[in-house]
Scaffold this active site. Structure first.
Site, PDB file in Angstrom:
ATOM      1  N   ASP A  26       0.681  -1.220   0.108  1.00 21.29           N
ATOM      2  CA  ASP A  26       0.042   0.052  -0.001  1.00 21.29           C
ATOM      3  C   ASP A  26       0.849   1.396  -0.087  1.00 21.29           C
ATOM      4  OD1 ASP A  26      -2.468   1.542   0.346  1.00 21.29           O
ATOM      5  OD2 ASP A  26      -1.800   1.883   2.514  1.00 21.29           O
ATOM      6  N   SER A  27       0.198   2.305  -0.068  1.00 27.47           N
ATOM      7  CA  SER A  27       1.042   3.468  -0.035  1.00 27.47           C
ATOM      8  C   SER A  27       1.694   3.873   1.233  1.00 27.47           C
ATOM      9  CB  SER A  27       0.103   4.646  -0.607  1.00 27.47           C
ATOM     10  OG  SER A  27      -0.907   4.890   0.070  1.00 27.47           O
ATOM     11  N   TYR A  58      -0.591   8.314  -2.418  1.00 21.82           N
ATOM     12  CA  TYR A  58      -0.735   8.127  -3.638  1.00 21.82           C
ATOM     13  C   TYR A  58      -1.726   8.892  -4.613  1.00 21.82           C
ATOM     14  CZ  TYR A  58       2.700   4.160  -3.576  1.00 21.82           C
ATOM     15  OH  TYR A  58       3.698   3.041  -3.356  1.00 21.82           O
ATOM     16  N   GLY A  59      -2.688   8.896  -3.716  1.00 23.03           N
ATOM     17  CA  GLY A  59      -4.175   9.607  -4.337  1.00 23.03           C
ATOM     18  C   GLY A  59      -4.148  10.741  -4.986  1.00 23.03           C
ATOM     19  N   CYS A  89      -4.124  -0.995  -1.908  1.00 19.53           N
ATOM     20  CA  CYS A  89      -4.390   0.492  -2.050  1.00 19.53           C
ATOM     21  C   CYS A  89      -5.022   0.514  -3.144  1.00 19.53           C
ATOM     22  CB  CYS A  89      -3.025   1.292  -2.583  1.00 19.53           C
ATOM     23  SG  CYS A  89      -2.933   2.860  -2.853  1.00 19.53           S
ATOM     24  N   ASN A  90      -6.200   1.284  -3.015  1.00 21.36           N
ATOM     25  CA  ASN A  90      -7.360   1.522  -4.073  1.00 21.36           C
ATOM     26  C   ASN A  90      -6.850   2.297  -5.165  1.00 21.36           C
ATOM     27  OD1 ASN A  90     -10.167   0.899  -3.016  1.00 21.36           O
ATOM     28  ND2 ASN A  90      -8.886   1.117  -1.311  1.00 21.36           N
ATOM     29  N   THR A  91      -5.939   3.335  -4.723  1.00 21.32           N
ATOM     30  CA  THR A  91      -5.384   4.093  -5.939  1.00 21.32           C
ATOM     31  C   THR A  91      -4.362   3.283  -6.852  1.00 21.32           C
ATOM     32  OG1 THR A  91      -5.476   5.904  -4.260  1.00 21.32           O
ATOM     33  CG2 THR A  91      -4.207   6.246  -6.479  1.00 21.32           C
ATOM     34  N   GLU A 169      -5.104   8.915   9.862  1.00 20.51           N
ATOM     35  CA  GLU A 169      -3.505   9.064  10.151  1.00 20.51           C
ATOM     36  C   GLU A 169      -3.212   9.571  11.481  1.00 20.51           C
ATOM     37  OE1 GLU A 169      -0.433   8.925   7.634  1.00 20.51           O
ATOM     38  OE2 GLU A 169      -1.600   7.474   6.626  1.00 20.51           O
ATOM     39  N   CYS A 208     -11.194   3.658  -0.432  1.00 22.09           N
ATOM     40  CA  CYS A 208      -9.897   3.721  -0.148  1.00 22.09           C
ATOM     41  C   CYS A 208      -9.552   3.427   1.169  1.00 22.09           C
ATOM     42  CB  CYS A 208     -10.013   5.371   0.355  1.00 22.09           C
ATOM     43  SG  CYS A 208      -8.275   6.159   1.087  1.00 22.09           S
ATOM     44  N   THR A 209      -8.354   2.742   1.674  1.00 19.73           N
ATOM     45  CA  THR A 209      -7.873   2.090   2.617  1.00 19.73           C
ATOM     46  C   THR A 209      -8.012   2.596   3.992  1.00 19.73           C
ATOM     47  OG1 THR A 209      -5.567   2.835   2.165  1.00 19.73           O
ATOM     48  CG2 THR A 209      -6.195   0.587   1.116  1.00 19.73           C
ATOM     49  N   HIS A 210      -8.057   3.955   3.837  1.00 24.65           N
ATOM     50  CA  HIS A 210      -8.083   4.653   5.047  1.00 24.65           C
ATOM     51  C   HIS A 210      -9.649   4.805   5.829  1.00 24.65           C
ATOM     52  CE1 HIS A 210      -4.118   5.800   4.254  1.00 24.65           C
ATOM     53  NE2 HIS A 210      -3.921   6.456   5.304  1.00 24.65           N
TER      54      HIS A 210
HETATM   55  N1  DGL Z   1      -3.995   3.904  -0.139  1.00 26.82           N
HETATM   56  C1  DGL Z   1      -4.821   4.978  -0.566  1.00 26.82           C
HETATM   57  C2  DGL Z   1      -5.874   4.433  -1.508  1.00 26.82           C
HETATM   58  O1  DGL Z   1      -6.514   3.306  -0.938  1.00 26.82           O
HETATM   59  C3  DGL Z   1      -5.102   6.005   0.264  1.00 26.82           C
HETATM   60  C4  DGL Z   1      -3.707   6.789   0.635  1.00 26.82           C
HETATM   61  C5  DGL Z   1      -3.043   7.649  -0.251  1.00 26.82           C
HETATM   62  O2  DGL Z   1      -3.596   8.492  -0.902  1.00 26.82           O
HETATM   63  O3  DGL Z   1      -2.139   7.254  -0.892  1.00 26.82           O
HETATM   64  O4  DGL Z   1      -6.351   4.855  -2.271  1.00 26.82           O
END
Ligand code: DGL
Length: 291
Positions: A26-27, A58-59, A89-91, A169, A208-210
């Site tokens: 993941d990011s 990453y987003g 990571c979704n992005t 976070e 999104c993971t968060h």
């Molecule tokens: N992990 C990213 C996602 O799921 C969220 C955090 C980021 O922007 O890196 O899209």
């Protein structure tokens, strides 16, 4: 050929593949929500987790940068020996699955966008689905395409909610600040007077993971009649299917402890990561790597 193999671009055929860990990246720490679901669903498996904390988020990055980062993360995991890859990571799932499949043919790869889309389609009754995600995921339309493919009649609205990432976070996942931000983002999609109305979505995909950390605040804004979907469980079920299909499931027994890699400060990774993983992580559990 040898050079490619050395660099981790070709997978050696290994008889001991089922014993290797599953690579997850993941990011940053967000993918630990996915790791948590994986560990629950697959207790016999070992995991190697990489959080690219130095380059988070990453987003907000371009698809080209995210693709490059995803290739570098995967190269690091493959070089250490993994039997399959979960892009938690979704992005990155939105832009990098095809490039990863081209770079590592033969490495099973599961992302989180399709499982999220599938869970959203399974939950909706009205066919009206809302997706919230990072700017990059929403802009690229990956969720919209995945939902449309599975459920061609669906009406989809998507909204970027970038402030949810730093809130999660910071550990500010409930209370007045989290709820005010959730209200600001979500009320245009779920107008307070019309949540049960014909026009409001009945399903909200957390793309999104968060965002699962803010599920309580989100649910309070959208109301109990909206199904709030976290793709982590569906992704874990898809990983279980792939392991079974490929004959890659770990033999019964005690798995290796999960190993954690980060590209930046291990102290912060451990502190914030514990919130996402739901258990304490020590700084010593995290090794720093340079991609
Ligand atoms: N992990 C990213 C996602 O799921 C969220 C955090 C980021 O922007 O890196 O899209």
């Amino acid at each position: 050929m040898d050079k490619l193999r050395e660099e981790g671009y070709l997978l050696p055929m290994r008889n001991d593949a089922p014993r290797l860990p599953i690579g997850v990246f993941d990011s940053g720490v967000g993918g630990l929500t996915v790791l948590r679901a994986l560990r629950r669903r697959l207790p016999a498996e070992s995991f190697l987790y990489l959080g690219d904390t130095a380059r988070l988020p990453y987003g907000t990055k371009s698809p080209q940068s995210v693709e490059r980062y995803a290739l570098q993360c995967t190269r690091q995991l493959v070089a250490r020996g993994v039997k399959m890859l979960v892009v938690a990571c979704n992005t990155a799932s939105a832009v990098a699955l095809e490039p990863l499949a081209r770079a590592w043919p033969g490495l099973p790869v599961v992302g989180v966008v399709r499982p999220g889309a599938r869970a959203g389609c399974a939950a909706t009754r009205s066919g009206h689905i809302a997706v919230i995600a990072t700017e990059g995921t929403v802009r690229g339309g990956a969720y919209q395409r995945a939902i449309q493919e599975l459920c061609p009649q669906a009406r989809i609205v998507a909204r970027a909610c970038p402030l949810f990432v730093p809130l999660a976070e910071e550990g500010w996942t409930s209370g007045p600040v989290a709820e005010a931000v959730a209200r600001e983002y979500l009320e245009p999609l779920f107008p307070p007077g019309d949540r049960r109305g014909a026009d409001a979505p009945d399903t909200l995909v957390l793309g999104c993971t968060h965002f699962p950390l803010l599920a309580g605040a989100v649910a309070r804004v959208v109301g109990p009649e909206v199904a709030v979907i976290d793709s982590a469980q569906t992704a874990a079920a898809e990983v279980a299917d792939v392991l079974e299909r490929e004959g890659l499931g770990a033999p019964q027994g005690t798995p290796e402890p999960t190993r954690f890699l980060a590209t930046d400060d291990p102290e912060r990774f451990a502190r914030v990561g514990g919130l996402f993983l739901g258990r304490t992580l020590a700084r010593e559990d995290v090794a720093v790597v340079d991609l």
